[in-house]
Design a protein around this motif. Structure first.
Motif, PDB file in Angstrom:
ATOM      1  N   LYS A   2      -6.563 -21.570  26.189  1.00  0.00           N
ATOM      2  CA  LYS A   2      -7.950 -21.862  25.844  1.00  0.00           C
ATOM      3  C   LYS A   2      -8.036 -22.901  24.734  1.00  0.00           C
ATOM      4  CE  LYS A   2      -9.677 -17.266  27.080  1.00  0.00           C
ATOM      5  NZ  LYS A   2     -10.377 -16.058  26.593  1.00  0.00           N
ATOM      6  N   TRP A   3      -9.156 -23.627  24.701  1.00  0.00           N
ATOM      7  CA  TRP A   3      -9.364 -24.645  23.688  1.00  0.00           C
ATOM      8  C   TRP A   3      -9.337 -24.037  22.283  1.00  0.00           C
ATOM      9  CZ3 TRP A   3      -9.147 -29.740  24.357  1.00  0.00           C
ATOM     10  CH2 TRP A   3      -9.296 -30.254  25.661  1.00  0.00           C
ATOM     11  N   GLU A   4      -9.969 -22.864  22.151  1.00  0.00           N
ATOM     12  CA  GLU A   4     -10.030 -22.220  20.833  1.00  0.00           C
ATOM     13  C   GLU A   4      -8.644 -21.892  20.309  1.00  0.00           C
ATOM     14  OE1 GLU A   4     -11.714 -21.345  23.467  1.00  0.00           O
ATOM     15  OE2 GLU A   4     -13.805 -21.809  22.943  1.00  0.00           O
ATOM     16  N   ASP A   5      -7.788 -21.398  21.198  1.00  0.00           N
ATOM     17  CA  ASP A   5      -6.420 -21.029  20.795  1.00  0.00           C
ATOM     18  C   ASP A   5      -5.596 -22.263  20.434  1.00  0.00           C
ATOM     19  OD1 ASP A   5      -6.995 -18.362  21.265  1.00  0.00           O
ATOM     20  OD2 ASP A   5      -6.275 -18.430  23.337  1.00  0.00           O
ATOM     21  N   SER A   6      -5.740 -23.311  21.247  1.00  0.00           N
ATOM     22  CA  SER A   6      -4.967 -24.535  20.982  1.00  0.00           C
ATOM     23  C   SER A   6      -5.415 -25.186  19.677  1.00  0.00           C
ATOM     24  CB  SER A   6      -5.110 -25.527  22.144  1.00  0.00           C
ATOM     25  OG  SER A   6      -6.453 -25.939  22.293  1.00  0.00           O
ATOM     26  N   ASP A   9      -3.960 -23.180  16.746  1.00  0.00           N
ATOM     27  CA  ASP A   9      -2.539 -23.512  16.572  1.00  0.00           C
ATOM     28  C   ASP A   9      -2.367 -24.901  15.953  1.00  0.00           C
ATOM     29  OD1 ASP A   9      -1.902 -21.094  17.691  1.00  0.00           O
ATOM     30  OD2 ASP A   9      -1.338 -21.910  19.657  1.00  0.00           O
ATOM     31  N   TYR A  10      -3.213 -25.823  16.375  1.00  0.00           N
ATOM     32  CA  TYR A  10      -3.157 -27.197  15.871  1.00  0.00           C
ATOM     33  C   TYR A  10      -3.452 -27.231  14.370  1.00  0.00           C
ATOM     34  CZ  TYR A  10      -4.397 -32.212  15.561  1.00  0.00           C
ATOM     35  OH  TYR A  10      -4.482 -33.531  15.226  1.00  0.00           O
ATOM     36  N   LYS A  11      -4.442 -26.449  13.941  1.00  0.00           N
ATOM     37  CA  LYS A  11      -4.785 -26.382  12.515  1.00  0.00           C
ATOM     38  C   LYS A  11      -3.620 -25.840  11.702  1.00  0.00           C
ATOM     39  CE  LYS A  11      -9.805 -25.740  12.854  1.00  0.00           C
ATOM     40  NZ  LYS A  11     -10.914 -24.791  12.590  1.00  0.00           N
ATOM     41  N   HIS A  12      -2.946 -24.817  12.228  1.00  0.00           N
ATOM     42  CA  HIS A  12      -1.767 -24.262  11.544  1.00  0.00           C
ATOM     43  C   HIS A  12      -0.679 -25.334  11.421  1.00  0.00           C
ATOM     44  CE1 HIS A  12      -3.152 -20.232  11.070  1.00  0.00           C
ATOM     45  NE2 HIS A  12      -3.227 -19.973  12.353  1.00  0.00           N
ATOM     46  N   TYR A  13      -0.492 -26.095  12.494  1.00  0.00           N
ATOM     47  CA  TYR A  13       0.506 -27.171  12.503  1.00  0.00           C
ATOM     48  C   TYR A  13       0.178 -28.224  11.442  1.00  0.00           C
ATOM     49  CZ  TYR A  13       2.377 -31.687  14.092  1.00  0.00           C
ATOM     50  OH  TYR A  13       2.962 -32.931  14.151  1.00  0.00           O
ATOM     51  N   LEU A  14      -1.084 -28.630  11.372  1.00  0.00           N
ATOM     52  CA  LEU A  14      -1.489 -29.648  10.408  1.00  0.00           C
ATOM     53  C   LEU A  14      -1.293 -29.170   8.970  1.00  0.00           C
ATOM     54  CD1 LEU A  14      -4.802 -30.998  12.022  1.00  0.00           C
ATOM     55  CD2 LEU A  14      -2.566 -32.124  11.991  1.00  0.00           C
ATOM     56  N   ARG A  15      -1.552 -27.898   8.740  1.00  0.00           N
ATOM     57  CA  ARG A  15      -1.433 -27.358   7.392  1.00  0.00           C
ATOM     58  C   ARG A  15       0.019 -27.105   7.005  1.00  0.00           C
ATOM     59  NH1 ARG A  15      -1.500 -22.123   5.401  1.00  0.00           N
ATOM     60  NH2 ARG A  15      -2.038 -21.300   7.460  1.00  0.00           N
ATOM     61  N   LEU A  16       0.781 -26.447   7.896  1.00  0.00           N
ATOM     62  CA  LEU A  16       2.138 -26.032   7.546  1.00  0.00           C
ATOM     63  C   LEU A  16       3.185 -27.125   7.791  1.00  0.00           C
ATOM     64  CD1 LEU A  16       1.985 -22.409   9.024  1.00  0.00           C
ATOM     65  CD2 LEU A  16       1.704 -23.109   6.643  1.00  0.00           C
ATOM     66  N   VAL A  46     -12.079 -27.248  32.259  1.00  0.00           N
ATOM     67  CA  VAL A  46     -10.682 -27.664  32.294  1.00  0.00           C
ATOM     68  C   VAL A  46     -10.031 -27.298  30.962  1.00  0.00           C
ATOM     69  CG1 VAL A  46     -11.211 -29.986  31.446  1.00  0.00           C
ATOM     70  CG2 VAL A  46      -9.131 -29.628  32.768  1.00  0.00           C
ATOM     71  N   SER A  47      -8.772 -26.890  31.013  1.00  0.00           N
ATOM     72  CA  SER A  47      -8.065 -26.463  29.803  1.00  0.00           C
ATOM     73  C   SER A  47      -7.446 -27.668  29.097  1.00  0.00           C
ATOM     74  CB  SER A  47      -6.961 -25.468  30.166  1.00  0.00           C
ATOM     75  OG  SER A  47      -5.881 -26.142  30.795  1.00  0.00           O
ATOM     76  N   PRO A  48      -7.052 -27.514  27.830  1.00  0.00           N
ATOM     77  CA  PRO A  48      -6.389 -28.623  27.129  1.00  0.00           C
ATOM     78  C   PRO A  48      -5.056 -29.008  27.763  1.00  0.00           C
ATOM     79  CG  PRO A  48      -6.308 -26.602  25.829  1.00  0.00           C
ATOM     80  CD  PRO A  48      -7.249 -26.353  26.951  1.00  0.00           C
ATOM     81  N   VAL A  49      -4.468 -28.072  28.497  1.00  0.00           N
ATOM     82  CA  VAL A  49      -3.186 -28.357  29.153  1.00  0.00           C
ATOM     83  C   VAL A  49      -3.395 -29.162  30.431  1.00  0.00           C
ATOM     84  CG1 VAL A  49      -1.187 -27.298  30.279  1.00  0.00           C
ATOM     85  CG2 VAL A  49      -2.112 -26.290  28.184  1.00  0.00           C
ATOM     86  N   ALA A  50      -4.553 -28.929  31.106  1.00  0.00           N
ATOM     87  CA  ALA A  50      -4.769 -29.549  32.416  1.00  0.00           C
ATOM     88  C   ALA A  50      -5.670 -30.784  32.374  1.00  0.00           C
ATOM     89  CB  ALA A  50      -5.366 -28.524  33.378  1.00  0.00           C
ATOM     90  N   ILE A  51      -6.355 -31.036  31.267  1.00  0.00           N
ATOM     91  CA  ILE A  51      -7.299 -32.159  31.227  1.00  0.00           C
ATOM     92  C   ILE A  51      -6.582 -33.469  31.523  1.00  0.00           C
ATOM     93  CG2 ILE A  51      -7.093 -32.578  28.733  1.00  0.00           C
ATOM     94  CD1 ILE A  51     -10.150 -33.102  28.740  1.00  0.00           C
ATOM     95  N   PHE A  83      -3.259 -34.048  21.210  1.00  0.00           N
ATOM     96  CA  PHE A  83      -2.492 -33.924  22.447  1.00  0.00           C
ATOM     97  C   PHE A  83      -1.008 -34.215  22.214  1.00  0.00           C
ATOM     98  CE2 PHE A  83      -6.768 -34.345  24.281  1.00  0.00           C
ATOM     99  CZ  PHE A  83      -6.735 -33.265  25.161  1.00  0.00           C
ATOM    100  N   GLY A  84      -0.713 -35.015  21.189  1.00  0.00           N
ATOM    101  CA  GLY A  84       0.683 -35.208  20.808  1.00  0.00           C
ATOM    102  C   GLY A  84       1.295 -33.899  20.339  1.00  0.00           C
ATOM    103  N   PHE A  85       0.498 -33.093  19.624  1.00  0.00           N
ATOM    104  CA  PHE A  85       0.949 -31.765  19.196  1.00  0.00           C
ATOM    105  C   PHE A  85       1.243 -30.881  20.408  1.00  0.00           C
ATOM    106  CE2 PHE A  85      -0.920 -27.452  18.840  1.00  0.00           C
ATOM    107  CZ  PHE A  85       0.078 -26.839  18.089  1.00  0.00           C
ATOM    108  N   LEU A  86       0.355 -30.932  21.426  1.00  0.00           N
ATOM    109  CA  LEU A  86       0.560 -30.105  22.627  1.00  0.00           C
ATOM    110  C   LEU A  86       1.831 -30.518  23.379  1.00  0.00           C
ATOM    111  CD1 LEU A  86      -3.079 -29.779  24.071  1.00  0.00           C
ATOM    112  CD2 LEU A  86      -1.831 -28.175  22.608  1.00  0.00           C
ATOM    113  N   VAL A  87       2.119 -31.813  23.384  1.00  0.00           N
ATOM    114  CA  VAL A  87       3.364 -32.295  24.005  1.00  0.00           C
ATOM    115  C   VAL A  87       4.568 -31.823  23.194  1.00  0.00           C
ATOM    116  CG1 VAL A  87       4.727 -34.353  24.562  1.00  0.00           C
ATOM    117  CG2 VAL A  87       2.275 -34.308  25.073  1.00  0.00           C
ATOM    118  N   PHE A  88       4.443 -31.924  21.866  1.00  0.00           N
ATOM    119  CA  PHE A  88       5.511 -31.500  20.958  1.00  0.00           C
ATOM    120  C   PHE A  88       5.847 -30.015  21.149  1.00  0.00           C
ATOM    121  CE2 PHE A  88       6.694 -29.731  16.753  1.00  0.00           C
ATOM    122  CZ  PHE A  88       7.871 -30.429  16.533  1.00  0.00           C
TER     123      PHE A  88
END
Length: 300
Positions: A2-6, A9-16, A46-51, A83-88
């Motif tokens: 889901k967009w909310e979950d991604s 996770d992205y916010k955690h990545y940016l912070r940590l 459409v999901s962030p994975v499938a867009i 989306f670079g984060f999602l690929v990573f």
């Protein structure tokens, strides 16, 4: 996914992982939220994975109708990071922004104040009030050390190393640097520190905060912006003036007077020299003077 979950996770990545500040994280998140709202409005499920790249391109085409080129570039850059984060993280195999070009924009030159205008703003401060002495110290620190507004409001008493001629500054991503401070700026901080601040009823957890409001707490960014806006109006300065204007003026005036660009980079806390190079818009007569003084073929 889901967009909310991604996004969470992205916010955690940016912070940590990236060590970004709360303001930067909010800015990156807003770019993703704009895309989410667009998909909801268009009823595109459409999901962030499938867009797909085509769906992203549709979004970019729509925002181009509403915002200027600079804002478009920032949103595209923010989505490319997401989306670079999602690929990573192996949620996707490709970044749908890779083939989407940002609009060409000229690099905006920062607004600056002349030394006369800075003096006029400082002269407009009402020094008959305790807040006046504090505000003078704040403006002198913004201009004298080239600090960001967040760095000024977070400055601690324990960060002052006046005997050594430095202050310790905590910048973006909690990165610390030592910035030289002139005796002129020290003088106004010490006036506030020794004669005004001791009479403020300091609240718990703010005992070490240098600049306090009347209630003994840390000043807010909004309060600094308001102080500067009011002083600019009182001084008869009608250009757009913000705390960052003092930082731009600090860097520009140093460069105009012959300071080394890399030294300015260190004082400003820029990670890349290319960020500092924006200050190379100085008077062409200065550049001519540098050429005549330092080029080996200057005079034969």
């Amino acid at each position: 996914m889901k967009w909310e979950d991604s996004l969470k996770d992205y916010k955690h990545y940016l912070r940590l992982e990236r060590g970004l500040s709360a303001n930067s994280i909010n800015s990156y998140s807003l770019d993703v939220l704009k895309l989410i709202r667009f998909l909801e409005e268009k009823k595109i499920n459409v999901s962030p994975v499938a867009i797909s790249e085509e769906e992203i391109q549709h979004f970019v085409y729509e925002i181009a109708k509403k915002v200027n080129e600079r804002s478009q570039s920032r949103i595209i850059s923010g989505l490319r990071s997401f989306f670079g984060f999602l690929v990573f993280e192996d949620y996707r195999t490709t970044n749908p922004l890779d083939l989407i070009e940002s609009p060409r924009t000229g690099r905006k030159l920062p607004d600056t104040l002349s030394t006369k205008e800075i003096d006029l703003m400082i002269a407009a401060i009402d020094l008959s009030t305790p807040e006046g002495e504090r505000n003078r110290a704040i403006l002198e620190t913004l201009y004298g050390c080239g600090l960001r507004v967040s760095e000024v409001i977070d400055l601690q008493v324990s960060d002052l190393f006046f005997e050594e001629g430095f202050i310790k500054v905590t910048g973006k991503g909690d990165k610390q640097r030592f910035v030289p401070i002139a005796a002129h700026t020290q003088k106004y901080i010490e006036l506030y520190l020794h004669h005004i601040r001791p009479h403020v009823p300091v609240k718990k957890d703010f005992e070490d905060t240098l600049f306090l409001n009347r209630r003994g707490r840390k000043l807010t960014r909004a309060m600094i912006f308001t102080i500067i806006k009011v002083l600019a109006e009182k001084a008869g300065i009608y250009k757009k003036v913000s705390p960052h204007t003092f930082r731009h003026s600090f860097a520009t005036h140093l460069l105009e007077n012959g300071a080394d660009l890399r030294a300015i980079q260190q004082m400003l806390g820029h990670e890349s020299i290319t960020t500092t190079e924006i200050y190379m818009h100085v008077d062409r007569s200065h550049l001519k003077q540098v050429m005549e003084e330092f080029h080996p073929h200057r005079a034969r």
